[in-house]
Design an enzyme around this catalytic site. Sequence first.
Site, PDB file in Angstrom:
ATOM      1  N   ARG A 148       0.993  -1.173  -0.117  1.00  0.00           N
ATOM      2  CA  ARG A 148       0.005  -0.212   0.015  1.00  0.00           C
ATOM      3  C   ARG A 148       0.928   1.345   0.101  1.00  0.00           C
ATOM      4  NH1 ARG A 148      -2.006  -3.532   4.093  1.00  0.00           N
ATOM      5  NH2 ARG A 148      -4.167  -4.247   3.881  1.00  0.00           N
ATOM      6  N   LYS A 172      -2.022  -2.025   8.063  1.00  0.00           N
ATOM      7  CA  LYS A 172      -3.274  -1.665   8.673  1.00  0.00           C
ATOM      8  C   LYS A 172      -3.484  -2.009   9.930  1.00  0.00           C
ATOM      9  CE  LYS A 172      -6.273  -0.361   4.698  1.00  0.00           C
ATOM     10  NZ  LYS A 172      -7.761  -0.885   3.951  1.00  0.00           N
ATOM     11  N   HIS A 244      -1.936   2.052  -5.619  1.00  0.00           N
ATOM     12  CA  HIS A 244      -2.681   1.070  -5.631  1.00  0.00           C
ATOM     13  C   HIS A 244      -2.929   0.238  -6.716  1.00  0.00           C
ATOM     14  CE1 HIS A 244      -4.290  -0.522  -1.688  1.00  0.00           C
ATOM     15  NE2 HIS A 244      -5.508  -0.903  -2.411  1.00  0.00           N
ATOM     16  N   ARG A 247      -0.341  -2.386  -6.679  1.00  0.00           N
ATOM     17  CA  ARG A 247      -0.727  -3.547  -5.715  1.00  0.00           C
ATOM     18  C   ARG A 247      -1.599  -4.529  -6.453  1.00  0.00           C
ATOM     19  NH1 ARG A 247      -1.147  -4.704   0.023  1.00  0.00           N
ATOM     20  NH2 ARG A 247      -3.386  -5.130   0.606  1.00  0.00           N
ATOM     21  N   HIS A 270      -4.256  -9.207   3.666  1.00  0.00           N
ATOM     22  CA  HIS A 270      -5.825  -9.127   4.012  1.00  0.00           C
ATOM     23  C   HIS A 270      -6.116  -9.714   4.997  1.00  0.00           C
ATOM     24  CE1 HIS A 270      -6.332  -8.194  -0.544  1.00  0.00           C
ATOM     25  NE2 HIS A 270      -6.056  -6.968  -0.004  1.00  0.00           N
ATOM     26  N   TYR A 279      -9.676 -10.741  -6.537  1.00  0.00           N
ATOM     27  CA  TYR A 279      -8.898 -10.884  -7.908  1.00  0.00           C
ATOM     28  C   TYR A 279      -9.053 -12.235  -8.770  1.00  0.00           C
ATOM     29  CZ  TYR A 279      -6.271  -7.452  -5.414  1.00  0.00           C
ATOM     30  OH  TYR A 279      -5.910  -6.217  -4.947  1.00  0.00           O
TER      31      TYR A 279
END
Length: 301
Positions: A148, A172, A244, A247, A270, A279
């Site tokens: 990110r 995150k 992004h 990514r 994730h 994806y």
Amino acid sequence: MQWKAYLKSYHDYLRLERGMSPNTLASYRFDLERLCAFLAAHHPEVSPLTITSQHIQAFVYAVSKELNARSQARLISGLKSFFNYLLVENLRGDSPMELIEAPRLGRKLPDTLSTVEIDRLIAAIDLSKPEGERNRTMLEVLYGCGLRVSELVTLKISDIFADEGFLKVTGKGNKQRFVPLATFTLQCIERYRREVRVHVPIQKGFEDTLFLNRRGKALTRAMIFTIIKDLALAIHLQKKISPHTFRHSFATHLLENGADLRAIQMMLGHESITTTEVYVHLDRRHLTQIMHQFHPRKRLK
């Protein structure tokens, strides 16, 4: 004043117990301050403990005219989080959000770049300029490690484990993960450090920051966006891209080349594999080829 006290305690909860990033905190705070402004203008007597679903409905209706469906959904999600916090703290016996429904969102597939487009973008970087080698290295790290933009600008030299071939990434919620570091990407990083970074007058507190601006401080997220936007214009790329996008391209290209979805989930950081599963929908033709190639019923008897 009552709202201010509750919002501060909620903010502290998100920051200290949930470990949310400053950007997420700012987004939650903005939505709640918008609710407070609406109530101050129309229902100044209402407190966090007395607000009802009717008040929330009126607020959502008022702001929905200027928000798209995705922004409305984010707003409602943030409000639900705040009132759930009040429930957990036993400050309320119910939530005024129980009857509030967010708009239905279709699955938004992320934009991606082909390997040719990525090569063209990187080739457009002017390496004769001092920042050229730095910019090339940043794009190689974005694409080579699936980071990110916030992870890129906070990357530390001490996060690089060259001998082991891994990069430690803080994502995150301050959650850390290890991403494999390709030999080529590592070579780019070492060249940037050896030929460019050593000549930058580093400011105090940024000695361990990998990517620096010419003043010796960390780059901003906005600067990374600008660099990529300018490169896209330079090669006349007919796509709207951002950091992004690299990514997304990282994950898509891994999947197309046979990588396991669980492995991609771990590399992207994730929390849920359902986030990574987007994806799978990007290239159905590729998946059809995989099925015909590997499924035991691929040939008729």
